[in-house]
Design an enzyme around this catalytic site. Sequence first.
Site, PDB file in Angstrom:
ATOM      1  N   HIS A 166     -14.080 -23.275 -23.916  1.00 46.16           N
ATOM      2  CA  HIS A 166     -13.486 -22.480 -24.989  1.00 46.16           C
ATOM      3  C   HIS A 166     -12.642 -23.334 -25.934  1.00 46.16           C
ATOM      4  O   HIS A 166     -12.621 -23.093 -27.137  1.00 46.16           O
ATOM      5  CB  HIS A 166     -12.624 -21.377 -24.370  1.00 46.16           C
ATOM      6  CG  HIS A 166     -12.139 -20.358 -25.342  1.00 46.16           C
ATOM      7  ND1 HIS A 166     -12.979 -19.483 -25.996  1.00 46.16           N
ATOM      8  CD2 HIS A 166     -10.888 -20.067 -25.786  1.00 46.16           C
ATOM      9  CE1 HIS A 166     -12.275 -18.692 -26.783  1.00 46.16           C
ATOM     10  NE2 HIS A 166     -11.001 -19.029 -26.676  1.00 46.16           N
ATOM     11  N   ASP A 177     -18.399 -22.250 -22.592  1.00 42.29           N
ATOM     12  CA  ASP A 177     -17.482 -21.123 -22.717  1.00 42.29           C
ATOM     13  C   ASP A 177     -18.127 -19.843 -22.200  1.00 42.29           C
ATOM     14  O   ASP A 177     -19.349 -19.680 -22.247  1.00 42.29           O
ATOM     15  CB  ASP A 177     -17.072 -20.948 -24.181  1.00 42.29           C
ATOM     16  CG  ASP A 177     -15.916 -19.979 -24.358  1.00 42.29           C
ATOM     17  OD1 ASP A 177     -15.207 -19.691 -23.361  1.00 42.29           O
ATOM     18  OD2 ASP A 177     -15.702 -19.513 -25.494  1.00 42.29           O
ATOM     19  N   SER A 225     -10.848 -19.178 -31.125  1.00 44.01           N
ATOM     20  CA  SER A 225     -10.698 -17.944 -30.375  1.00 44.01           C
ATOM     21  C   SER A 225     -10.413 -16.771 -31.321  1.00 44.01           C
ATOM     22  O   SER A 225     -11.238 -16.473 -32.177  1.00 44.01           O
ATOM     23  CB  SER A 225      -9.606 -18.116 -29.314  1.00 44.01           C
ATOM     24  OG  SER A 225      -9.662 -17.099 -28.357  1.00 44.01           O
TER      25      SER A 225
END
Length: 467
Positions: free
Chosen positions: A444, A387, A202
């Site tokens: 994610h 994601d 991330s």
Amino acid sequence: MKKLVLLQFLFFISFARGFTNVYPKPKYCPLLHEEDAGIPLFLTPLIENGKIDEARNKAVIQHKEVEAISSYAGFLTVNKKYNSNMFFWFFPALHDPKTAPVVLWLQGGPGATSMYGLFLENGPFIVTKNKTLKMREYSWNKCHNLLYIDNPVGTGFSFTEDERGYATNETHVGRDVHTALVQFFELFPELQTNDFYVTGESYGGKYVPAVSHAIKDYNIKAKIKINLKGLAIGNGLTDPVNQLDYGDYLYQLGLLDANGRNLFQKYEEQGKNLIKQEKWLEAFDLFDELLDGDITQQPSLYKNLTGFDYYFNYLHEKDPSNDSDYMVEWLQRADVRKAIHVGNRTFIPESKKVEKYMKADVMQSLAVLIADLTQHYRVLIYNGQLDIIVAYPLTENYLQKLKWPGAEKYKTAQRKVWFVGNELAGYSKTVDSLTEVLVRNAGHMVPLDQPKWALDLITRFTHNKGF
């Protein structure tokens, strides 16, 4: 048409907040101060005075729920002037720790604790709904010396006693983590020659190259040189101007119609223009209202048009689990705090203050660092197929435009099928030092959704086995 105008109106009147931390928001769980949580363990004075054995002995974690796994934790001071301290938790490899690679894991945010990685993704333990621990079958410490650091200062258990101690850019991030790493390798000198890898996900798409670049620069004159061999980034935000391009993607998924796509693209174009003008704060605010809207009174445009509250996995419109709540409740127990040597220090799983200080950093690109690092180390960029917030096509957008020595070969390189045993795990492409991987059926947080495949992924990379 009236609804579309209303959405635009709501968007404009709420246009003043931030592209906030994307991790699930755990519920508040207070620390019961009347219970004995011990005192924080500050290891830097012992390290500086050469009392390495004493420091290591004090850092050992002794708790009935974690006694099956050897581990160490404590605070490393990274700025004495501001009393800035970073919390770490280290797990030696279960197999051959003397030669196993050392892997650093950094969470995203900005401002998300690396305890998410430890307990929700790739560490040796999972916190159950009963607030007890069970072993994770595919923990990364099976064949890696696994190090978690709460980063930047102010995140998780890491803290500073001066506002000036907070990082405001990636140079600060790299400097502080490097300072902590040098002390870590003084504490564990037998690991100094082991291969070292910086990993994260991330917003780690910024942290990982920043820390790797700091290591490269500091190694030139450093007394203790860190044996960096590579870096791995999962679903990472690295190059916002080329990654924040959601309209077409959401349209192809069927989550937007043509009108919604056009509205998204209108604001994305405005955001990219702000980035090109280096109006970082304005760009930050715009993209937050486009996707998150977490700290405003109005839903984001993404929420209004799709109905989704969740952007980690497009198969789920809401967070499907309470795992982050369980983690926080476990870490707030006094007996746990005493065992991991944090005492009554405040635990902030998602720091708004860290985010505030890093706000101007969010929309800036570190693609130039990735390009430079490919010339010195191996680089792995991987994405979960499902994601939304940092989707595979958005990462591919920036990689196709990355200016590095292998750029032209990358554009025509053959994609390979990646199997784990008989299971189709995903697809890979390798050109020179850069490997790009798509992980099937993952969102994610790839190690959370596909733990077996994620372990195979990182092990292939750190042991240079290829795909």
